[in-house]
Structures are given as structure tokens and as C-alpha cells.
Design a protein around this motif. Structure first.
Motif, PDB file in Angstrom:
ATOM      1  N   UNK A   1      -2.893  34.804 -11.315  1.00 52.58           N
ATOM      2  CA  UNK A   1      -2.990  34.225 -12.865  1.00 52.58           C
ATOM      3  C   UNK A   1      -2.822  35.319 -13.767  1.00 52.58           C
ATOM      4  N   UNK A   3      -3.769  37.861 -16.628  1.00 53.23           N
ATOM      5  CA  UNK A   3      -4.969  38.073 -17.006  1.00 53.23           C
ATOM      6  C   UNK A   3      -5.371  37.173 -18.141  1.00 53.23           C
ATOM      7  N   UNK A   6      -6.951  34.157 -17.174  1.00 53.93           N
ATOM      8  CA  UNK A   6      -8.160  34.511 -16.371  1.00 53.93           C
ATOM      9  C   UNK A   6      -9.193  34.525 -17.439  1.00 53.93           C
ATOM     10  N   UNK A   7      -8.924  35.444 -18.284  1.00 51.80           N
ATOM     11  CA  UNK A   7     -10.082  35.729 -19.453  1.00 51.80           C
ATOM     12  C   UNK A   7     -10.239  34.565 -20.285  1.00 51.80           C
ATOM     13  N   UNK A   9      -9.857  31.399 -19.298  1.00 49.63           N
ATOM     14  CA  UNK A   9     -10.774  30.424 -18.471  1.00 49.63           C
ATOM     15  C   UNK A   9     -12.020  30.780 -18.673  1.00 49.63           C
ATOM     16  N   UNK A  10     -12.221  32.159 -18.688  1.00 51.65           N
ATOM     17  CA  UNK A  10     -13.897  32.769 -18.529  1.00 51.65           C
ATOM     18  C   UNK A  10     -14.564  32.330 -19.786  1.00 51.65           C
ATOM     19  N   UNK A  13     -15.415  28.664 -19.918  1.00 58.75           N
ATOM     20  CA  UNK A  13     -16.305  28.400 -18.931  1.00 58.75           C
ATOM     21  C   UNK A  13     -17.690  28.782 -19.494  1.00 58.75           C
ATOM     22  N   UNK A  14     -17.873  29.939 -20.258  1.00 58.94           N
ATOM     23  CA  UNK A  14     -18.722  30.459 -20.666  1.00 58.94           C
ATOM     24  C   UNK A  14     -19.407  29.706 -21.859  1.00 58.94           C
ATOM     25  N   UNK A  17     -20.807  26.419 -20.534  1.00 62.49           N
ATOM     26  CA  UNK A  17     -22.274  26.864 -19.988  1.00 62.49           C
ATOM     27  C   UNK A  17     -23.267  27.055 -21.150  1.00 62.49           C
ATOM     28  N   UNK A  18     -23.076  27.296 -22.254  1.00 62.56           N
ATOM     29  CA  UNK A  18     -23.934  27.492 -23.297  1.00 62.56           C
ATOM     30  C   UNK A  18     -24.145  26.133 -23.990  1.00 62.56           C
ATOM     31  N   UNK A 295     -20.329  41.231 -25.693  1.00 63.43           N
ATOM     32  CA  UNK A 295     -19.627  41.726 -24.388  1.00 63.43           C
ATOM     33  C   UNK A 295     -19.388  43.085 -24.301  1.00 63.43           C
ATOM     34  N   UNK A 300     -19.067  44.884 -20.680  1.00 61.29           N
ATOM     35  CA  UNK A 300     -18.296  44.116 -19.851  1.00 61.29           C
ATOM     36  C   UNK A 300     -16.867  44.569 -20.271  1.00 61.29           C
ATOM     37  N   UNK A 304     -13.694  45.175 -17.735  1.00 59.60           N
ATOM     38  CA  UNK A 304     -12.381  44.492 -17.752  1.00 59.60           C
ATOM     39  C   UNK A 304     -11.201  45.719 -17.918  1.00 59.60           C
TER      40      UNK A 304
END
Ligand code: ATP
Ligand code: MG
Lengths: 466, 305
Positions: A1, A3, A6-7, A9-10, A13-14, A17-18, A295, A300, A304
Motif C-alpha cells: 500500500x 504510504x 496507509x497514513x 487509513x490510519x 481509523x484514528x 476511534x475518537x 503527533x 510520531x 514515520x
């Protein structure tokens, strides 16, 4: 995937989650749009007292004055107050003497008042003698009240004007000569159009020129004596007429035609929603861009960047994330407005989505720029709030830019809010085609590109990745 | 596999690394020992490509490491000094993201994630958001997150801060196992115990300079003797006691020999002698010289002050 994905999607997702973030993004705009709609009276399902408090004291015994009072009471935008608290539980009629006191008292129950004096019609002046008291705290409100008042007088009690004419004539000509004039007029009318001269004369001297009939809603029983004064039945207006049964519009025959937005179901809401939407979006996207500080502070970015990831990957994944978030949020907002206020979005869905993507892009670039120039999250939030407020005001999200000085209006066109709102109204209000909205999209894309260019340049010079 | 040649890095007026030269061989467990602000993290960040040096060159496997070059970094894994994880995401989700960034996916990624979680005993808590982990658990996850892509060189920047002794031991064992399997490690710490236990070679760094470089013994040998060494009076130690007069003063009291070496005598000379008599080090009760002592000797200050 790749990058970037991928980032991305992160980030998504984050975000999911919040829980607080999710509800702020969706539930709050939903609630706000509902509340705003209520406040601005969009599609109001009328309950309870509404309208501008407006005190009226009628000191005249003229029946037309009573009619004026009734007409004012019937005006939806006024809440007419005619009485005031008296000792005990009772209420007594307001008097002229009460008005100033009440209006100057703190927490005044009304800021506008009308006195219809005993001499509402006088021989010394043409026109009506009315007293208008105001506390023009708000320019817009005062203008509204003035306009409404004029409209109500002209459209509901035109006899007052006739009476005034007669009273004035009496002053000039004297009783005897006026009577002679009226008689001759009545005879001429009677011989030309038919009818009983005595009745016509008594009406003329009462000031009844039939203005009232011009605006009377029913033409079921036209007075034969005056029927020729009635304008021929107007053809049904080509589109929506202005809706005001204004006597002048009948005398002068202005056929008004709404050229744009005539078929829009919920015009007020449609015009407003774009502005709200874009403000929400700016706040949400700035918040997400300033998430970069979190971040950074968590280190982070080091992790990365030690992977096969470049700064550009990080920035563009944030940008994509912002556009997606913005798009989703706009869809939610427009869905909310369509369900609350019946704004039609389905017929324009494709074009609306297009404008939303470009507007979201522009808003995201703004958020990125803020994150790029601010030293930390707190500074970024402060700066963002200031800029968003300024842009919203300048860009016309709060009130139409035509109300602003021409000098200021030039700056409106520099704001992304202005162009986003132009885009929304081009689609929802004017129903323009994709080709027609291309220039607006182009401008939004241009804003996005230049703001992002500055942001990326700043990011590379700034310390966020350090 | 990694060479640093006269690397200098400044932050404004501050020189964080001052002409550092260093070579790390394949399979080495290299310790970077130094106090706060010595420049350990700065060195790591240069190797990881996060920053570019003002002067000097870095090469990894013969290939120049530049800040913009991202392909060279696939061979590296960085364990940042601070816990760099997405706190709202679960351990599994975090690992998945970091794996994906290295192009891992599918079944391969899943097995590696499972292995990594198992290695740091987080399997049963893998579905919980990281923010609910204890500090030590977060540390462990922070560590394995850098290992999913199986780097050949691992940069560990103080990976055990705030970890209890038991978890610390688990981390050590895990790293030692990986090292045996061929992973090269640069491990920064200001705990001499860690450097002593783990590292095959140690660099002592302070104020941006490498003051000494070598194996533990090599470093200890640089230390002049200043203390007294005691060992029991037995028939086996008698020949040693007889010879020690050459290196310093020897006194015997009750059943204990007390040896005080001359200032110019190197520790290595003493140990060489004890070895030649086949005497095990446990017989000697003096405070064994430590890296702390070496550090103090080299820099004139304590490791932690
Ligand atoms: N981003 C930065 N900007 C300015 N100065 C920095 C920066 N990072 C580190 N320094 C300075 O460089 C020097 C070396 O810092 P570095 O973080 O490399 O030390 P360290 O050995 O990792 O210390 P610690 O054990 O506390 O982690 C310190 O004096 C520090 O203040
Ligand atoms: Mg450090």
C-alpha cells in the motif's frame, strides 16, 4: 500500500476511534443547523409569540386608525403590544405618555412604538400624522420595522390617504369650494360611468377613492360606480410576484418576476446553509490539521519519517484526509438541511458533491496553512478562530456582502468562504450546470493550490518535523 | 555495516555532535552510553535520516545515507526515545500501520504482527487502545513496532525508561535473541548496567564527543587502580600475593590479603596476572571497577548528575 494511503487509513481509523471527534463532526452540525434554522425562522412552524415587539397607541377615533391597528397586528413580523401592566394583576391600555418611559427602562419590552394621534388626518398637512418612536439599536432591525410599517399602511389602510387628500383640499379651498368641486366630480363620474351622483359625492368627501378596493383581496362584488377605476384584472404574474399586495404595485403596475431561484423549495434555508456549512468545515478541518501538533509532540513523525515515508507523504495524506472528512461533513450538513428544511439536494447531488470536494479542499488547505505557521496547537486554534470569524464575516456567511461597503466587498472575493458559498448557491439556488460552475471550481482549486504551496513551503522550513 | 565519518550536527549555536566517527560491524550490539544531553538521540536521528548533518558522512552498507533518501532506510528500525504510538488505536492497529508503511500486507503482515505481540507478551491485550496500557507495556510495543519489517540495524534510543525490572529483563532477552539471530543494534542508554549487560562494544559519549570506544574490558582497562582489592588468604592465592608486590603494596591481615596498586598500573595488568594463576574473579571482593568509574575518569563528571 502506498504510504499516503496507509497514513490516510490510519487517520480515518484514528478519527473513528475518537468518539468525541465523531460526534463533534456529525452530531453537532446536525444540531446546530437545526437550531440556526429555528433562530433564523427558516420554515418556522409558527408557535408562540414571534416578531419584533412593536407598541401601538391608538388615540384616534378614525375608523381607519382602528383598521391600521388591526393590520399591524396581522403582520407576522410584528408582535403588537397595546397594553401594559397596571396595578394588581390587571392590564391597561398603553398611553403615549408610557412609551418613552418604557422604552428607556432597562430591559425595555419593545424598542419601537407607533402613536396614532387624534389628528391622524389634519387639514394643515397632506399625508398622515403618525408618531414613530424608536430605539434604533440595530440598523437592520430599524430598517425592517420602517419598511414593514410603510408597507402595512399603504397596503391596508389606503383610505387614510384619501381622507388626508380631502382634509388637505378643505384647508386650501374652504368648505364651500371643496363641496362644489366634489359635486362636479361626482356628476362627471356619474355621467361618464353611471351611478348615483349623491352616493359618489358622499364617498368622495369621505376620502374614499376606492384605493381600498385596489388592494381588497376579493373582487367578488366590485362597486359599479367605481369599477372603471379598477385596473383591468391583471394577468396572473409570470412567476412569483413579490407577494406584497402593495397599492403602488397595482397603481403603477410593476410586474415583478423572480428570475433566479423561483423554483427553489426552501429559499431562505438554501441561501443560509452554504455559509453555515463552510464555517463548520473550517473549524473541523483546522482542528484536524492542528492534530499534527499532537503527533509531533508524541514523536510520531520521527517514527514515520524513519520509515520509507517523506514529509510530502505525511502532508498529502493529511490533505486527503481533510478533504474526505470535509466531504462527509458537508454531505451530513446538507442531508440535515434537506430533512429539516426541505432543501432539495437530490436533483443536484453530483454537482453539489463536486462543489463540496473543492470547498473541502480549500478549507483543508487553510487548516494546513494554520498548522504550518503556528508554533503549537494552542496558537493554531487561536489564530484559526480569528481567521475563520474574519473570513466568515467578510465572505458573507453572516450577512449578505452587499450590505458591506464596496471597499470591503473587494476583500470578500479573496475568501474561500465567499467562493464556496457562490458554488453552493450556483448549484442549489440557481441550478447551474457543471460547465457553468467550472469557473467557481477553478477559483477554489486555485485558492487550494496556492494556500497549500505556502503551507508546504512553511512546513519544510518550520519545526513541526524536527 | 554503518560508518560515521567526522559527523557534526549543530542546533543553532549548540554543537550537539562534534566530529563523531564511528563504525558498527554487522551483528554487533553497540552501546551508546552518555548522560542527558550528550547527543545520543541526535546521533540516532542522523542515522535514521531524520536530520542531515552539517558536516561529515554516514554510510550504511556502503551506501551514503542522506536525509532525503527513503529506500536506504528500509534496513533500519528506529525505537524512538519517546513512546511514538497512536494512543487511541489498539496495539494491533498500530503495528499494522507501521508494517504497511514498509509495504507489508496480507497474511505476511498478520503473522509478523502476531509474532511481535507474542514476543513482548501483549497478545491478550492486542485489541485494547494503547492509552490503556501501562507505561511498560507501551514501551514494549514501542520497541516491536520498529521490528516488524525485520531491519538489519536497530536503533534503540533508551528503550527501557520507566520499565519495571521484570519487563526490562524480558526486553533484554528479546533483544539478545534478535542479536544472536543476526540483528545489529545501536543501543543508547545512561544506565551503565544496561550497557554492561547487553553491549559487545560501547561508545562513551558526552557533550557531542565520543570519549572512548571499545569492549567493556577495554574500557575498564583504561581505568587506573585507585582502590583496594581484597582476596582471601588460601594456598591457591599465595603465589599471586607473592607476585603482587611488583604492582603495588600488599598487606595481609587475619585471613585477608589487601592489595593497593600503584597509580600507573592498569587494571588489565592485574587481571592478566590473576588469570595466569587461574584464579576466578569472584575471589576478589574489591569494588569492581565499573563503567561509571570509566565515565568519571574520562569526562570528570558522573554519568547521572
Ligand atoms: N531539536 C532540538 N533543537 C535544539 N537543540 C536540541 C534539539 N534536540 C536536542 N538538542 C540539544 O542537543 C543536545 C543533545 O541532545 P540529545 O537529545 O541528542 O541528547 P541525549 O543524549 O539524547 O539526551 P537524553 O539522554 O536526555 O535523551 C542537547 O544539548 C539538547 O539540548
Ligand atoms: Mg535522548
Amino acid at each position: 500500500m502506498h504510504p499516503i494511503f496507509a497514513l490516510l487509513r490510519k487517520d480515518l481509523l484514528n478519527f473513528l476511534r475518537n468518539r468525541a471527534g465523531v460526534s463533534l463532526t456529525f452530531a453537532v452540525p446536525f444540531a446546530m443547523i437545526y437550531l440556526f434554522g429555528q433562530i433564523f425562522g427558516v420554515n418556522r412552524k409558527d408557535t408562540g409569540p414571534v416578531g419584533i415587539p412593536f407598541a401601538v397607541v391608538n388615540a384616534s377615533s378614525n375608523p381607519a386608525a382602528a383598521k391600521l391597528l388591526e393590520a399591524l397586528k396581522g403582520e407576522k413580523s410584528f408582535r403588537v403590544i397595546t397594553d401594559t401592566a397596571a396595578p394588581g394583576d390587571a392590564r391597561r391600555p398603553l398611553t403615549e405618555a408610557d412609551l418613552r418611559l418604557l422604552m428607556q427602562a432597562p430591559g425595555a419590552p419593545f424598542r419601537f412604538a407607533l402613536v396614532i394621534p387624534d389628528d391622524v388626518i389634519s387639514a394643515s398637512e397632506f399625508g398622515l400624522h403618525l408618531k414613530f418612536l424608536s430605539n434604533p439599536r440595530s440598523e437592520i432591525e430599524t430598517q425592517t420595522v420602517n419598511g414593514l410599517l410603510q408597507k402595512t399602511i399603504f397596503s391596508h389602510v389606503p383610505e387614510l390617504i384619501g381622507e388626508s387628500l380631502q382634509a388637505r383640499a378643505k384647508g386650501y379651498l374652504g368648505d364651500a369650494r371643496l363641496k362644489g368641486f366634489n359635486q362636479r366630480l361626482a356628476t362627471t363620474i356619474s355621467s361618464t360611468f353611471g351611478g348615483d351622483p349623491a352616493e359618489i359625492e358622499s364617498r368622495i368627501s369621505a376620502g374614499d377613492f376606492g384605493f381600498g378596493r385596489l388592494t381588497a383581496p376579493t373582487k367578488a362584488a366590485p362597486d359599479p360606480t367605481l369599477r372603471r377605476l379598477d385596473p383591468p384584472d391583471p394577468a396572473p404574474p409570470p412567476a412569483k410576484s413579490s407577494g406584497m399586495a402593495d397599492v403602488f404595485s397595482k397603481l403603477v403596475r410593476i410586474d415583478s418576476e423572480q428570475v433566479v431561484g423561483a423554483n427553489v423549495k426552501s429559499p431562505a434555508a438554501t441561501a443560509l446553509v452554504g455559509g453555515w456549512a463552510i464555517q463548520f468545515l473550517l473549524f473541523a478541518l483546522t482542528a484536524s490539521a492542528t492534530g499534527m501538533f499532537r503527533e509531533r509532540d508524541a514523536g510520531i513523525f520521527q517514527r514515520l519519517l524513519s520509515a520509507p515515508v517523506t514529509r510530502a507523504h505525511i502532508l498529502w495524506s493529511k490533505f486527503l484526509y481533510g478533504v474526505i472528512l470535509g466531504l462527509v461533513q458537508l454531505v451530513v450538513l446538507f442531508t440535515a438541511s434537506s430533512s429539516f428544511y426541505g432543501i432539495e439536494i437530490l436533483p443536484h447531488l453530483g454537482r453539489l458533491a463536486l462543489v463540496c470536494i473543492f470547498a473541502a479542499g480549500a478549507c483543508t488547505s487553510f487548516g494546513m496553512l494554520i498548522a504550518a505557521i503556528a508554533p503549537n496547537a494552542e496558537a493554531a486554534n487561536g489564530l484559526a478562530t480569528f481567521c475563520i470569524m474574519l473570513m466568515s464575516c467578510l465572505g458573507g456567511a453572516w450577512f449578505p456582502i452587499t450590505l458591506m461597503p464596496v471597499f470591503i466587498q473587494q476583500f470578500s472575493k479573496l475568501t474561500l468562504i465567499y467562493w464556496s458559498m457562490e458554488g453552493f448557491s450556483a448549484v442549489l439556488w440557481a441550478g447551474q450546470s457543471v460547465v457553468q460552475i467550472l469557473p467557481i471550481l477553478g477559483i477554489l482549486a486555485g485558492i487550494t493550490a496556492s494556500v497549500m504551496a505556502i503551507a508546504v513551503w512553511r512546513f519544510n522550513r518550520g519545526r513541526i518535523f524536527d | 555495516m554503518l560508518q560515521l565519518h567526522s559527523v557534526t550536527k549543530c542546533y543553532g549555536a549548540l554543537t550537539a555532535l562534534d566530529s563523531v566517527s564511528l563504525e558498527i560491524a554487522r551483528g554487533e550490539f553497540f552501546g551508546l552510553l552518555g548522560p542527558n544531553g550528550a547527543g545520543k538521540s541526535t546521533l540516532m536521528s542522523l542515522v535514521a535520516g531524520l536530520r542531515a548533518p552539517e558536516a561529515g558522512t554516514l554510510t550504511l552498507e556502503g551506501r551514503a545515507l542522506t536525509a532525503g533518501d527513503i529506500t536506504g532506510r528500509r534496513a533500519l528500525g528506529l525505537v524512538p526515545q519517546h513512546i511514538a504510538l497512536y494512543q487511541d488505536l489498539t496495539a494491533e492497529q498500530n503495528l499494522r500501520i507501521f508494517g504497511e508503511l514498509y509495504g507489508l500486507r496480507g497474511a505476511d503482515l498478520r503473522t509478523r504482527i502476531a509474532e511481535a505481540l507474542e514476543a513482548v507478551q501483549l497478545t491478550d491485550r492486542r485489541g485494547e487502545p494503547v492509552k490503556r496500557y501501562s507505561g511498560g507495556m507501551q514501551r514494549r510495543l514501542n520497541l516491536v513496532a520498529a521490528l516488524l519489517h525485520r531491519p538489519s540495524l536497530l536503533l534503540c534510543d533508551e528503550p527501557t525508561v520507566g520499565v519495571d525490572p521484570q519487563s526490562r529483563n524480558a526486553i533484554f532477552e528479546y533483544l539478545e535473541r534478535l542479536n544472536r539471530e543476526g540483528l545489529s543494534v545501536i543501543y543508547s542508554t545512561h544506565y551503565m548496567e544496561e550497557a554492561t549487560r547487553l553491549c559487545s562494544r560501547i561508545g562513551i559519549i558526552d557533550h557531542g564527543r565520543i570519549h572512548a570506544l571499545g569492549t567493556l574490558d577495554e574500557l575498564l582497562m583504561r581505568l587506573p587502580f585507585e582502590e583496594e582489592i581484597r582476596f582471601p588468604v588460601t594456598p591457591t592465592t599465595a603465589p599471586l600475593a607473592a607476585r603482587l608486590g611488583e604492582l603495588g603494596e600488599i598487606a595481609t591481615e587475619d585471613s585477608v590479603h589487601r592489595f593497593r596498586p600503584r597509580p600507573d598500573v592498569k587494571l588489565s595488568a592485574f587481571f592478566a596476572l590473576t588469570e595466569s594463576f587461574g584464579l576466578p574473579p569472584r575471589l576478589f571482593t574489591s569494588q569492581r571497577p565499573t563503567l561509571e568509574g570509566v565515565f568519571l575518569h574520562l569526562t570528570g563528571r558522573k554519568l547521572r548528575e
